[in-house]
Design an enzyme around this catalytic site. Structure first.
Site: not given
Length: 163
Positions: A13-15
Site C-alpha cells: 500500500i503506497h500512494g
C-alpha cells in the site's frame, strides 16, 4: 469474496495504490498478502495506517488470506489483493484462489535480479513462479500505472531471452 484486482508491488500500500488502483479496481477492501510482512509488527502497522479513507485494509499471511477468500462471511468484500512477489501469488492460486489476471507493477532491484522494465526486476525464482502462474491460465500483465497499456509479462521475458 469478489476479486477486484491483483497486483504485485513490493511496496504494497503506497500512494499509487491508495489514490489510483483502489478507484480503478472498484474495491472496498485491500488485502496485503505476505507471511513476512504479516509477521513484522512495525511494517504491518505502517501499512494499515496508510490505507486510504473509505477502505478497510488487512495484512495477512498467505494461509489466512486463502482461508478468508474461501469464507462465505466475506462474500461482500470486493478485494484488491496485493503481493510482494509472484511466489506468494502462486501459493494463493494453488490454495484455491481463482485469480484470472495479475498485474505486475513494482519489484525493486536486489542483488541477483535482472531489470525487465523501469519498475520490475526478476530473478530465477520469480521467473519460475511466473511460468507456473501462466501455465494455470492466469494472465500476467506488466503495468506500472493504471493508464499504461498492458504488456504481456511472459512475452516480455521471452523477448529478453529469460525463458
Amino acid at each position: 469474496m469478489e476479486i477486484s484486482f491483483v497486483r504485485i508491488d513490493d511496496r504494497l500500500i503506497h500512494g499509487q495504490v491508495a489514490t489510483v488502483w483502489t478507484k480503478a479496481s472498484g474495491c472496498n477492501r485491500i488485502m496485503a498478502c505476505s507471511d513476512e510482512v504479516a509477521n513484522d509488527p512495525l511494517r504491518k502497522q505502517l501499512l494499515l495506517q496508510v490505507c486510504p479513507q473509505g477502505y478497510k485494509a488487512y495484512v495477512l499471511p498467505i494461509e489466512k488470506a486463502i482461508a478468508a477468500y474461501k469464507n462465505p462471511k466475506y462474500d461482500s468484500f470486493k478485494t484488491l489483493f496485493l503481493f510482494t512477489n509472484p511466489t506468494d501469488v502462486l501459493r494463493m492460486i494453488e490454495g484455491g484462489v481463482d485469480f484470472k489476471s495479475v498485474n505486475v507493477g513494482g519489484m525493486c532491484f536486489k542483488e541477483g535480479k535482472t531489470q525487465i522494465t523501469n519498475a520490475v526486476c526478476v530473478d530465477d525464482k520469480d521467473i519460475e513462479s511466473f511460468k507456473k502462474i501462466s501455465e494455470k491460465g492466469v494472465e500476467l500483465e506488466l503495468r506500472k500505472l493504471a493508464q499504461d497499456s498492458k504488456v504481456d509479462l511472459i512475452d516480455k521475458l521471452k523477448s529478453l531471452n529469460l525463458i
